[in-house]
Design a protein around this motif. Structure first.
Motif, PDB file in Angstrom:
ATOM      1  N   ARG A 204       0.839  -1.208   0.000  1.00  0.00           N
ATOM      2  CA  ARG A 204       0.000   0.000   0.000  1.00  0.00           C
ATOM      3  C   ARG A 204       0.871   1.254   0.000  1.00  0.00           C
ATOM      4  N   ILE A 205       1.948   1.248   0.771  1.00  0.00           N
ATOM      5  CA  ILE A 205       2.862   2.393   0.783  1.00  0.00           C
ATOM      6  C   ILE A 205       3.454   2.601  -0.608  1.00  0.00           C
ATOM      7  N   GLU A 206       3.817   1.515  -1.282  1.00  0.00           N
ATOM      8  CA  GLU A 206       4.364   1.631  -2.633  1.00  0.00           C
ATOM      9  C   GLU A 206       3.334   2.221  -3.592  1.00  0.00           C
ATOM     10  N   GLU A 207       2.069   1.857  -3.428  1.00  0.00           N
ATOM     11  CA  GLU A 207       1.005   2.441  -4.255  1.00  0.00           C
ATOM     12  C   GLU A 207       0.905   3.949  -4.019  1.00  0.00           C
ATOM     13  N   LEU A 208       0.980   4.358  -2.755  1.00  0.00           N
ATOM     14  CA  LEU A 208       0.898   5.779  -2.427  1.00  0.00           C
ATOM     15  C   LEU A 208       2.094   6.544  -2.987  1.00  0.00           C
ATOM     16  N   LEU A 209       3.279   5.950  -2.911  1.00  0.00           N
ATOM     17  CA  LEU A 209       4.466   6.587  -3.472  1.00  0.00           C
ATOM     18  C   LEU A 209       4.344   6.721  -4.987  1.00  0.00           C
ATOM     19  N   ALA A 210       3.820   5.687  -5.627  1.00  0.00           N
ATOM     20  CA  ALA A 210       3.635   5.733  -7.077  1.00  0.00           C
ATOM     21  C   ALA A 210       2.642   6.820  -7.469  1.00  0.00           C
ATOM     22  N   GLY A 211       1.742   7.142  -6.538  1.00  0.00           N
ATOM     23  CA  GLY A 211       0.766   8.201  -6.790  1.00  0.00           C
ATOM     24  C   GLY A 211       1.274   9.596  -6.462  1.00  0.00           C
ATOM     25  N   GLY A 212       2.558   9.707  -6.082  1.00  0.00           N
ATOM     26  CA  GLY A 212       3.150  11.022  -5.846  1.00  0.00           C
ATOM     27  C   GLY A 212       3.211  11.466  -4.406  1.00  0.00           C
ATOM     28  N   ARG A 213       2.873  10.594  -3.461  1.00  0.00           N
ATOM     29  CA  ARG A 213       2.942  10.977  -2.056  1.00  0.00           C
ATOM     30  C   ARG A 213       4.393  11.153  -1.604  1.00  0.00           C
ATOM     31  N   THR A 214       4.556  11.929  -0.560  1.00  0.00           N
ATOM     32  CA  THR A 214       5.851  12.110   0.093  1.00  0.00           C
ATOM     33  C   THR A 214       5.886  11.211   1.320  1.00  0.00           C
ATOM     34  N   LEU A 215       7.005  10.514   1.544  1.00  0.00           N
ATOM     35  CA  LEU A 215       7.106   9.577   2.664  1.00  0.00           C
ATOM     36  C   LEU A 215       8.257   9.954   3.581  1.00  0.00           C
ATOM     37  N   PHE A 216       7.967   9.976   4.886  1.00  0.00           N
ATOM     38  CA  PHE A 216       8.964  10.112   5.937  1.00  0.00           C
ATOM     39  C   PHE A 216       8.921   8.804   6.706  1.00  0.00           C
ATOM     40  N   PHE A 217       9.993   8.022   6.663  1.00  0.00           N
ATOM     41  CA  PHE A 217       9.956   6.639   7.135  1.00  0.00           C
ATOM     42  C   PHE A 217      11.067   6.394   8.146  1.00  0.00           C
ATOM     43  N   VAL A 218      10.681   5.946   9.356  1.00  0.00           N
ATOM     44  CA  VAL A 218      11.650   5.597  10.389  1.00  0.00           C
ATOM     45  C   VAL A 218      11.656   4.094  10.567  1.00  0.00           C
ATOM     46  N   SER A 219      12.828   3.476  10.449  1.00  0.00           N
ATOM     47  CA  SER A 219      12.934   2.034  10.626  1.00  0.00           C
ATOM     48  C   SER A 219      14.373   1.668  10.961  1.00  0.00           C
ATOM     49  N   HIS A 220      14.523   0.557  11.691  1.00  0.00           N
ATOM     50  CA  HIS A 220      15.850  -0.010  11.909  1.00  0.00           C
ATOM     51  C   HIS A 220      16.129  -1.137  10.914  1.00  0.00           C
ATOM     52  N   ASN A 221      15.177  -1.397  10.042  1.00  0.00           N
ATOM     53  CA  ASN A 221      15.323  -2.472   9.077  1.00  0.00           C
ATOM     54  C   ASN A 221      15.940  -1.923   7.794  1.00  0.00           C
ATOM     55  N   GLU A 222      17.172  -2.298   7.557  1.00  0.00           N
ATOM     56  CA  GLU A 222      17.905  -1.761   6.405  1.00  0.00           C
ATOM     57  C   GLU A 222      17.244  -2.140   5.082  1.00  0.00           C
ATOM     58  N   ARG A 223      16.720  -3.343   4.993  1.00  0.00           N
ATOM     59  CA  ARG A 223      16.058  -3.773   3.762  1.00  0.00           C
ATOM     60  C   ARG A 223      14.832  -2.912   3.465  1.00  0.00           C
ATOM     61  N   ASP A 224      14.055  -2.598   4.496  1.00  0.00           N
ATOM     62  CA  ASP A 224      12.874  -1.750   4.302  1.00  0.00           C
ATOM     63  C   ASP A 224      13.266  -0.338   3.884  1.00  0.00           C
ATOM     64  N   LEU A 225      14.307   0.184   4.491  1.00  0.00           N
ATOM     65  CA  LEU A 225      14.768   1.523   4.138  1.00  0.00           C
ATOM     66  C   LEU A 225      15.184   1.592   2.669  1.00  0.00           C
ATOM     67  N   ARG A 226      15.897   0.558   2.215  1.00  0.00           N
ATOM     68  CA  ARG A 226      16.307   0.540   0.812  1.00  0.00           C
ATOM     69  C   ARG A 226      15.111   0.324  -0.113  1.00  0.00           C
ATOM     70  N   ARG A 227      14.117  -0.397   0.351  1.00  0.00           N
ATOM     71  CA  ARG A 227      12.947  -0.688  -0.474  1.00  0.00           C
ATOM     72  C   ARG A 227      12.174   0.582  -0.822  1.00  0.00           C
ATOM     73  N   PHE A 228      11.998   1.465   0.159  1.00  0.00           N
ATOM     74  CA  PHE A 228      11.145   2.627  -0.050  1.00  0.00           C
ATOM     75  C   PHE A 228      11.901   3.916  -0.353  1.00  0.00           C
ATOM     76  N   CYS A 229      13.073   4.065   0.220  1.00  0.00           N
ATOM     77  CA  CYS A 229      13.690   5.393   0.287  1.00  0.00           C
ATOM     78  C   CYS A 229      14.848   5.550  -0.694  1.00  0.00           C
ATOM     79  N   THR A 230      14.934   6.716  -1.263  1.00  0.00           N
ATOM     80  CA  THR A 230      16.063   7.062  -2.120  1.00  0.00           C
ATOM     81  C   THR A 230      17.045   7.988  -1.400  1.00  0.00           C
ATOM     82  N   ARG A 231      16.585   8.620  -0.333  1.00  0.00           N
ATOM     83  CA  ARG A 231      17.396   9.587   0.403  1.00  0.00           C
ATOM     84  C   ARG A 231      17.306   9.284   1.892  1.00  0.00           C
TER      85      ARG A 231
END
Length: 260
Positions: A204-231
């Motif tokens: 669902r987050i990926e769908e929202l990102l594809a729709g142009g949403r801005t995401l601020f994401f806090v996680s200790h999971n490196e795989r998740d951070l790489r999955r969603f974030c470019t910066r």
């Protein structure tokens, strides 16, 4: 002086080059939880030094986020990551500096945020969505989708306080992800849910990102951070130690502390 987050009006949003602007942000806490700030403290200028027992959870933090960016906030526990999200959400005020948000935010930063223990799941859906600006007609139109996504139809008339932590995450995410706010704030609360539902939320987050949403994401999971974030924003000792592509931020953090 303390300044609350400023939400740009609709007339300016179209020409605003940023979704979030943070300038010289600082938040001060007391280690003694019984301590209270005086009225004079609240009005004190930004140059006032910390008193004994006080510490800066964040200090001199500045950055901008462009619309549509996906930002991962990286750092050890206690470095101000969740505090930063709360400042952007407007649920906490800074002691110095300024947060400017262009448009509204959909915050998933605490499991219980916005939910009332003694109300049923059904009533909480209407209350929380309404507090975030949805009309009753809009909630009526999306109610079935919210409940279906949360997979919680058998508990509609159950008081919220009787739900498990995982069920609370389900209903919270289902409601928040229906909001049409341009900025989504996600803390580590999704780690509480089961693996299958967490993956459902991530899609669902990926769908929202594809729709142009801005995401601020806090996680200790490196795989998740790489999955969603470019910066990434790397917070260390309350300061912004690095603002760079997410791979560079994670490499720096891993070299210093051995993992996210």
């Amino acid at each position: 002086m303390t300044e609350a987050p400023v939400h740009e009006d609709a007339a300016r949003e179209a020409s605003t080059p940023f979704a979030i602007r943070v300038d010289g942000l600082g938040v001060r806490f007391r280690r003694n939880r019984r301590g209270r700030r005086s009225f004079k403290d609240l009005l004190a200028g930004r140059s006032r030094r910390s008193r004994p027992g006080e510490f800066w959870a964040l200090r001199e933090v500045s950055f901008e986020v462009r619309p549509g960016e996906a930002i991962g906030v990286v750092g050890r526990n206690g470095q101000g990551k969740s505090t930063l999200l709360k400042l952007v959400a407007g649920v906490m005020l800074p002691d110095e500096g300024r947060v400017t948000v262009s448009g509204g935010v959909a915050p998933l930063i605490e499991i219980t945020g916005g939910f009332v223990d003694d109300l049923t799941v059904r009533d909480n859906v209407y209350l929380t969505a309404g507090l975030h600006g949805m009309s009753k007609a809009q909630i009526d139109a999306t109610f079935d989708d919210v409940i279906a996504f949360a997979e919680i139809g058998d508990f509609l008339d159950t008081p919220y306080k009787h739900l498990s932590s995982g069920m609370k995450v389900r209903i919270a995410f289902a409601v928040i992800s229906q909001l049409e706010e341009p900025i989504m704030l996600v803390d580590e609360v999704l780690a509480v849910g089961d693996k299958a539902f967490r993956e459902k939320c991530y899609r669902r987050i990926e769908e929202l990102l594809a729709g142009g949403r801005t995401l601020f994401f806090v996680s200790h999971n490196e795989r998740d951070l790489r999955r969603f974030c470019t910066r990434g924003l790397y917070l260390d000792k309350g300061r912004l130690a690095l603002d760079a592509p997410i791979d560079e931020v994670l490499a720096r953090y891993n070299s210093e502390y051995g993992g996210a």
